[in-house]
Write a protein that holds these residues in place. Structure first.
Motif, PDB file in Angstrom:
ATOM      1  N   MET A 191      10.247 -11.256   3.393  1.00 41.84           N
ATOM      2  CA  MET A 191       9.761 -10.936   2.020  1.00 41.84           C
ATOM      3  C   MET A 191      11.351 -10.181   1.483  1.00 41.84           C
ATOM      4  O   MET A 191      11.893  -9.447   2.209  1.00 41.84           O
ATOM      5  N   ARG A 192      11.534 -10.444   0.101  1.00 45.74           N
ATOM      6  CA  ARG A 192      12.368  -9.882  -0.623  1.00 45.74           C
ATOM      7  C   ARG A 192      11.677  -9.288  -1.907  1.00 45.74           C
ATOM      8  O   ARG A 192      10.864  -9.930  -2.467  1.00 45.74           O
ATOM      9  N   ALA A 193      12.068  -8.032  -2.338  1.00 42.16           N
ATOM     10  CA  ALA A 193      11.364  -7.439  -3.457  1.00 42.16           C
ATOM     11  C   ALA A 193      12.553  -6.693  -4.159  1.00 42.16           C
ATOM     12  O   ALA A 193      13.410  -6.021  -3.441  1.00 42.16           O
ATOM     13  N   VAL A 194      12.419  -6.442  -5.286  1.00 44.73           N
ATOM     14  CA  VAL A 194      13.257  -5.500  -6.100  1.00 44.73           C
ATOM     15  C   VAL A 194      12.218  -4.396  -6.769  1.00 44.73           C
ATOM     16  O   VAL A 194      11.310  -4.716  -6.905  1.00 44.73           O
ATOM     17  N   LEU A 195      12.569  -3.321  -6.379  1.00 42.67           N
ATOM     18  CA  LEU A 195      11.651  -1.897  -6.538  1.00 42.67           C
ATOM     19  C   LEU A 195      12.243  -1.125  -7.548  1.00 42.67           C
ATOM     20  O   LEU A 195      13.549  -0.923  -7.524  1.00 42.67           O
ATOM     21  N   GLN A 196      11.335  -0.001  -8.130  1.00 45.19           N
ATOM     22  CA  GLN A 196      11.847   0.902  -9.034  1.00 45.19           C
ATOM     23  C   GLN A 196      11.144   2.166  -8.312  1.00 45.19           C
ATOM     24  O   GLN A 196       9.898   2.237  -8.462  1.00 45.19           O
ATOM     25  N   ALA A 197      11.963   3.017  -7.724  1.00 40.19           N
ATOM     26  CA  ALA A 197      11.371   4.068  -7.175  1.00 40.19           C
ATOM     27  C   ALA A 197      11.543   5.472  -8.040  1.00 40.19           C
ATOM     28  O   ALA A 197      12.515   5.473  -8.720  1.00 40.19           O
ATOM     29  N   PRO A 198      10.542   6.151  -8.210  1.00 39.33           N
ATOM     30  CA  PRO A 198      10.852   7.639  -8.819  1.00 39.33           C
ATOM     31  C   PRO A 198      11.979   8.353  -8.272  1.00 39.33           C
ATOM     32  O   PRO A 198      12.259   8.372  -6.861  1.00 39.33           O
ATOM     33  N   PRO A 199      12.586   8.966  -9.130  1.00 38.92           N
ATOM     34  CA  PRO A 199      14.088   9.603  -8.680  1.00 38.92           C
ATOM     35  C   PRO A 199      13.740  10.867  -7.635  1.00 38.92           C
ATOM     36  O   PRO A 199      14.478  11.198  -6.937  1.00 38.92           O
ATOM     37  N   SER A 200      12.362  11.075  -7.869  1.00 42.51           N
ATOM     38  CA  SER A 200      11.854  12.507  -6.584  1.00 42.51           C
ATOM     39  C   SER A 200      11.983  11.904  -5.244  1.00 42.51           C
ATOM     40  O   SER A 200      11.918  12.708  -4.334  1.00 42.51           O
ATOM     41  N   ILE A 201      12.145  10.775  -4.994  1.00 44.31           N
ATOM     42  CA  ILE A 201      12.146  10.036  -3.583  1.00 44.31           C
ATOM     43  C   ILE A 201      13.644   9.577  -3.335  1.00 44.31           C
ATOM     44  O   ILE A 201      14.019   8.856  -3.767  1.00 44.31           O
TER      45      ILE A 201
ATOM     46  N   ASP B  68       0.869  -1.214   0.073  1.00 40.97           N
ATOM     47  CA  ASP B  68      -0.011  -0.014   0.018  1.00 40.97           C
ATOM     48  C   ASP B  68       1.034   1.180  -0.084  1.00 40.97           C
ATOM     49  O   ASP B  68       0.675   2.168  -0.722  1.00 40.97           O
ATOM     50  N   PHE B  69       1.910   1.307   0.964  1.00 38.32           N
ATOM     51  CA  PHE B  69       2.788   2.678   0.870  1.00 38.32           C
ATOM     52  C   PHE B  69       3.607   2.360  -0.382  1.00 38.32           C
ATOM     53  O   PHE B  69       3.542   3.656  -0.813  1.00 38.32           O
ATOM     54  N   LEU B  70       3.898   1.547  -1.014  1.00 39.50           N
ATOM     55  CA  LEU B  70       4.713   1.413  -2.411  1.00 39.50           C
ATOM     56  C   LEU B  70       3.846   2.037  -3.405  1.00 39.50           C
ATOM     57  O   LEU B  70       4.435   2.964  -4.228  1.00 39.50           O
ATOM     58  N   ALA B  71       2.572   1.444  -3.355  1.00 41.68           N
ATOM     59  CA  ALA B  71       1.696   2.025  -4.665  1.00 41.68           C
ATOM     60  C   ALA B  71       1.447   3.429  -4.398  1.00 41.68           C
ATOM     61  O   ALA B  71       1.497   4.251  -5.278  1.00 41.68           O
ATOM     62  N   ARG B  72       1.007   4.169  -3.198  1.00 37.05           N
ATOM     63  CA  ARG B  72       0.805   5.515  -2.890  1.00 37.05           C
ATOM     64  C   ARG B  72       1.971   6.479  -3.464  1.00 37.05           C
ATOM     65  O   ARG B  72       1.843   7.470  -3.678  1.00 37.05           O
ATOM     66  N   GLU B  73       3.408   5.643  -3.251  1.00 38.66           N
ATOM     67  CA  GLU B  73       4.415   6.688  -3.547  1.00 38.66           C
ATOM     68  C   GLU B  73       4.951   6.615  -5.176  1.00 38.66           C
ATOM     69  O   GLU B  73       5.654   6.968  -5.593  1.00 38.66           O
ATOM     70  N   GLY B  74       4.091   5.719  -5.832  1.00 37.52           N
ATOM     71  CA  GLY B  74       4.445   5.524  -7.220  1.00 37.52           C
ATOM     72  C   GLY B  74       5.620   4.640  -7.415  1.00 37.52           C
ATOM     73  O   GLY B  74       6.271   4.504  -8.428  1.00 37.52           O
ATOM     74  N   ILE B  75       5.725   3.708  -6.224  1.00 35.33           N
ATOM     75  CA  ILE B  75       7.096   2.713  -6.378  1.00 35.33           C
ATOM     76  C   ILE B  75       6.576   1.500  -6.999  1.00 35.33           C
ATOM     77  O   ILE B  75       5.517   0.863  -6.723  1.00 35.33           O
ATOM     78  N   ASN B  76       7.281   1.271  -8.359  1.00 34.66           N
ATOM     79  CA  ASN B  76       6.872  -0.073  -8.817  1.00 34.66           C
ATOM     80  C   ASN B  76       7.762  -1.352  -8.253  1.00 34.66           C
ATOM     81  O   ASN B  76       8.628  -1.222  -7.876  1.00 34.66           O
TER      82      ASN B  76
END
Length: 173
Positions: free
Chosen positions: A138-148, A109-117
């Motif tokens: 849990m292990r995840a690979v994420l793609q975060a906007p450069p604004s964060i 939920d947090f990741l979605a709200r922040e636009g993190i894929n």
């Protein structure tokens, strides 16, 4: 070449991968990427398959016929597009702690709200060696906007970790 995402689920048994890939190969299909796992008593696979466009209809027909073998197969056309998250920052997230309802939801939920894929995500529940307490990881690979920024993302994930009573580690991928 066209691309399909092929998902297969069914009661776990030897030979599922062989059976599905036999159909793919018979129609000139090539598995480019795949994730497969036994989940409970079920086997699940998701594959990115390339195949000649002229073979798509017969391929999809033969995949559907696997339902007679107690397999559910869904094939969906997709694109092998250029990186849709160009400029995003890749991170690896690792979470661990006592298992309880809502951990995955709170983080996603947090990741979605922040636009993190979420590029990939694996979870598991195991028992602690001495106490037998159920542990969630849990292990995840994420793609975060450069604004964060890394610092901001790590700080906000630490707040979520405190709320959930788990540990969350974040690092650059």
């Amino acid at each position: 070449m066209s691309h399909l995402v092929v998902t297969t689920t069914g009661p776990d048994r030897p030979g599922i991968v062989q059976r599905v890939t036999r159909v793919l190969v018979a129609h000139g299909g090539n598995v480019e990427e795949a994730r497969m796992a036994r989940l409970g008593g079920e086997f699940a696979a998701i594959m990115l398959v390339s195949a000649p466009e002229a073979n798509l209809q017969p391929l999809q027909k033969d995949l559907v016929e696997l339902e007679a073998e107690n397999l559910r197969v869904v094939a969906r056309l997709t694109t092998k597009a250029a990186e849709p998250f160009r400029g995003y920052v890749p991170y690896e997230l690792a979470l661990s702690g006592a298992d309880h309802v809502g951990i995955l939801h709170a983080v996603s939920d947090f990741l979605a709200r922040e636009g993190i894929n979420i590029e990939s995500l694996d979870t598991e529940v195991t028992n602690a060696p001495v106490t037998g307490i159920a542990l969630f990881s849990m292990r995840a690979v994420l793609q975060a906007p450069p604004s964060i920024s890394f610092a901001e993302l790590r700080r906000r994930l630490a707040e979520i970790a405190d709320e959930l009573g788990v540990d969350i580690e974040l690092k650059f991928a």
